[in-house]
Enzyme design. Structure first.
Site, PDB file in Angstrom:
ATOM      1  N   CYS A  10       0.963  -1.359   0.025  1.00 26.92           N
ATOM      2  CA  CYS A  10       0.053  -0.032   0.024  1.00 26.92           C
ATOM      3  C   CYS A  10       0.829   1.074  -0.020  1.00 26.92           C
ATOM      4  CB  CYS A  10      -0.736   0.265   1.225  1.00 26.92           C
ATOM      5  SG  CYS A  10      -2.043  -1.464   1.462  1.00 26.92           S
ATOM      6  N   GLY A  37       0.242   0.245  -5.098  1.00 33.09           N
ATOM      7  CA  GLY A  37      -1.103  -0.427  -5.028  1.00 33.09           C
ATOM      8  C   GLY A  37      -1.946   0.117  -6.081  1.00 33.09           C
ATOM      9  N   ASN A 111      -0.041   0.733   5.638  1.00 34.06           N
ATOM     10  CA  ASN A 111       0.574  -0.013   4.821  1.00 34.06           C
ATOM     11  C   ASN A 111       1.522  -0.964   5.661  1.00 34.06           C
ATOM     12  OD1 ASN A 111       3.725   1.037   3.241  1.00 34.06           O
ATOM     13  ND2 ASN A 111       2.582  -1.070   2.898  1.00 34.06           N
ATOM     14  N   GLY A 112       1.550  -2.260   5.171  1.00 33.58           N
ATOM     15  CA  GLY A 112       2.022  -3.314   6.179  1.00 33.58           C
ATOM     16  C   GLY A 112       1.400  -4.368   6.526  1.00 33.58           C
ATOM     17  N   CYS A 246      12.613  -2.784   4.978  1.00 33.80           N
ATOM     18  CA  CYS A 246      12.535  -3.787   4.235  1.00 33.80           C
ATOM     19  C   CYS A 246      13.677  -3.372   2.981  1.00 33.80           C
ATOM     20  CB  CYS A 246      11.072  -3.793   3.677  1.00 33.80           C
ATOM     21  SG  CYS A 246      10.981  -4.815   2.194  1.00 33.80           S
ATOM     22  N   TYR A 252      13.387  -2.827  -5.121  1.00 33.84           N
ATOM     23  CA  TYR A 252      12.254  -2.756  -6.230  1.00 33.84           C
ATOM     24  C   TYR A 252      11.053  -2.096  -5.898  1.00 33.84           C
ATOM     25  CZ  TYR A 252       7.821  -4.844  -8.090  1.00 33.84           C
ATOM     26  OH  TYR A 252       6.548  -4.959  -8.566  1.00 33.84           O
ATOM     27  N   ASP A 355      17.159  -8.131 -14.390  1.00 33.40           N
ATOM     28  CA  ASP A 355      16.072  -8.033 -13.627  1.00 33.40           C
ATOM     29  C   ASP A 355      16.217  -7.799 -12.009  1.00 33.40           C
ATOM     30  OD1 ASP A 355      13.301  -7.756 -13.300  1.00 33.40           O
ATOM     31  OD2 ASP A 355      12.878  -9.648 -13.668  1.00 33.40           O
ATOM     32  N   ASP A 356      15.310  -7.496 -11.255  1.00 28.94           N
ATOM     33  CA  ASP A 356      15.165  -7.249 -10.010  1.00 28.94           C
ATOM     34  C   ASP A 356      15.325  -8.346  -9.301  1.00 28.94           C
ATOM     35  OD1 ASP A 356      12.540  -7.128  -9.057  1.00 28.94           O
ATOM     36  OD2 ASP A 356      12.414  -5.663 -10.657  1.00 28.94           O
ATOM     37  N   CYS A 443      15.763  -5.287   7.420  1.00 29.29           N
ATOM     38  CA  CYS A 443      15.042  -6.422   7.243  1.00 29.29           C
ATOM     39  C   CYS A 443      15.498  -7.255   5.983  1.00 29.29           C
ATOM     40  CB  CYS A 443      13.692  -6.448   7.314  1.00 29.29           C
ATOM     41  SG  CYS A 443      12.938  -8.159   7.184  1.00 29.29           S
TER      42      CYS A 443
HETATM   43 FE1  SF4 Z   1      11.018  -7.003   2.975  1.00 30.23          FE
HETATM   44 FE2  SF4 Z   1      11.797  -8.446   4.999  1.00 30.23          FE
HETATM   45 FE3  SF4 Z   1       9.493  -8.886   3.677  1.00 30.23          FE
HETATM   46 FE4  SF4 Z   1      11.673  -9.370   2.545  1.00 30.23          FE
HETATM   47  S1  SF4 Z   1      10.838 -10.499   4.558  1.00 30.23           S
HETATM   48  S2  SF4 Z   1      10.016  -8.357   1.593  1.00 30.23           S
HETATM   49  S3  SF4 Z   1      13.097  -7.804   3.193  1.00 30.23           S
HETATM   50  S4  SF4 Z   1       9.896  -7.031   5.032  1.00 30.23           S
END
Ligand code: SF4
Length: 475
Positions: A10, A37, A111-112, A246, A252, A355-356, A443
């Site tokens: 999102c 999104g 978002n999440g 993340c 990406y 590509d990513d 992460c």
């Molecule tokens: Fe991102 Fe962690 Fe989810 Fe991988 S596991 S997509 S690094 S939030």
């Protein structure tokens, strides 16, 4: 990105700007966040304490027109674009969600993904709270709306300390706009100023589009709110929390012109390509990107290797979701709806294709097939992320472990499956070095399985076992 099942969850936006056309500013902020999104879009506006929400399925431009925007006047607004990660695709799950609180209303966009939704939901249901959807967003909204505290900020603070997982959210009341971010800061959220007023948004590109100035990122665990008295900030401390943005935002999800942790993401992606060229050199005639998300890394690969960069795949820029479903014949053409190979460039050439990521591998094999079909002599795939081995529990609709091709196949088996001449992924060390930031800030769990936020066992088992389907897997 060629995967057909790999979406961010999102985009959120919020603005407190009395005297301005807040609905229109929110529309344009969301317009810059549409890549996050495409399933539904919504805007909530507060006018003299009264909240009005307009939301529907589809792209922003399918939901809003001049007439609707003109009818939404007020002093503050929040907006949301959604791709579902929990709860199925339906109107009830579109956001902002609205709930009454102490005789007023609040609207919330998120978002999440939470990892303790069902525990909190059960608790609220036991207190007599009713739910109309299966989303974690409704749980956050209900926690804030039904908290006993008189003031909104105390309720938000209490909710932030109770919910676990990844969340960046905006809340609107009659008199305030609130933005908050989870104590690990998994999903992005930034703060800007607009003619002396305050704005929060998932990415800095949403500030740029309205001419707002980027001030800073909202800190992990921080709650900011803007009202008639200006901007305020407070923190929620959670024991054991550490910054864990993340890393896929860098690879990406986020737009390349957005800034995170002080880095422009296009620059990081360019470095990913350079690292990849050093780690996996090959003799070839051209480097071509898989547009759009492979472009920066492909330029980096080209620059480092000295192999000329060119466009070899033309992207249909208007392939975002449509209500018109392709018929069977078009469905079989699959990837051609999105990408078309340029035979005049490709024929007889040895290609490095950047590509990513590769998720399931099905779309990548169609892509490779299409390139050979257009006459490529060799297709050397270079992927600007490491193999994805573990599922995401924090809001990225990736796949279950069983669906992740790299979780069960060696790199050479993946190469054989997709039919490429050669295949190399960027190493995790190469990826980390490309960000220019320490590992401790991120992460990276989908690559190394080291989940910064504990994942309850039943949720982990669910994703290990099930096909995709959040209905089966409410955390
Ligand atoms: Fe991102 Fe962690 Fe989810 Fe991988 S596991 S997509 S690094 S939030």
């Amino acid at each position: 990105m060629t995967s057909d099942h790999f979406q961010d969850s999102c985009g959120v936006f919020g603005i407190f700007a009395p005297g301005h056309d807040v609905a229109r500013l929110t529309f344009f902020g969301l317009y810059a966040l549409q890549h996050r999104g495409q399933e539904s879009a919504g805007i909530a506006v507060a006018d003299e304490g009264q909240i009005t929400v307009v939301k529907d399925m589809g792209l922003l431009s399918q939901v809003f027109d001049e007439q609707i925007l003109a009818s939404l006047s007020g002093q503050a607004a929040i907006g949301h674009v959604r791709y579902s990660t929990t709860g199925s695709t339906q109107w009830a799950n579109s956001q902002p969600l609205v709930r009454s609180r102490n005789g007023d209303s609040i609207a919330l966009g998120h978002n999440g993904n939470l990892v303790n939704t069902s525990e909190l939901r059960d608790e609220l249901i036991a207190q007599g709270v009713a739910f109309v959807s299966a989303t974690d967003t409704e749980v956050i909204t209900a926690l804030i709306a039904h908290h006993a505290a008189g003031d909104l900020v105390s309720s938000v603070r209490e909710a932030v300390s109770r919910i676990r997982g990844a969340f960046s959210a905006t809340v609107l009341t009659g008199k305030k706009v609130v933005g908050f971010r989870d104590p690990f800061g998994v999903r992005p959220l930034c703060l800007g100023t607009f003619e002396g007023n305050h704005v929060v948004a998932s990415e800095t590109c949403a500030l740029d589009i309205i001419g707002a100035e980027f001030v800073r990122e909202i800190e992990p665990g921080e709650i900011v709110y803007a009202d008639g008295d200006g901007l305020h900030s407070l923190r929620v401390e959670l024991e054991g929390a550490r910054p864990a943005m993340c890393i896929f935002e860098f690879i990406y999800f986020a737009r390349p012109d957005s800034i995170m942790y002080g880095r422009t993401l296009a620059d990081c992606r360019f470095e990913m390509g350079r690292h990849l060229a050093r780690e996996a050199p090959v003799a070839a005639d051209f480097v071509i990107p898989v547009p759009d998300t492979g472009i920066s890394a492909a330029i980096g690969y080209s620059r480092e290797s000295g192999i000329p960069y060119t466009e070899g795949l033309m992207k249909n820029r208007y392939v975002y979701r449509t209500f018109i479903q392709p018929d069977q014949h078009l469905r079989e053409l699959g990837i051609r709806m999105k990408l078309n190979p340029m035979r005049s460039v490709i024929e007889g050439k040895r290609l490095v294709v950047v590509d990513d990521s590769i998720v399931r591998g099905n779309t990548t094999s169609k892509l490779v097939d299409m390139l050979f079909g257009a006459g490529a002599a060799e297709v050397h795939l270079r992927i600007s992320s490491p193999p994805i081995m573990f599922p995401c529990y924090y809001g990225i609709d990736m796949a279950t472990r069983a669906e992740l091709i790299a979780a069960s196949k060696s790199i050479d088996e993946v190469r054989a499956h997709v039919g490429a001449t050669s295949l190399h992924y960027l190493t995790l060390d190469g990826l980390q070095a490309s960000t220019g930031l320490p590992r401790s800030q991120f992460c990276r769990a989908c690559f190394d399985g080291d989940y910064p936020i504990a994942v309850p066992e039943e949720l982990a088992m669910c994703k290990m076992r099930f096909e995709k389907g959040a209905e089966n897997c409410i955390p």
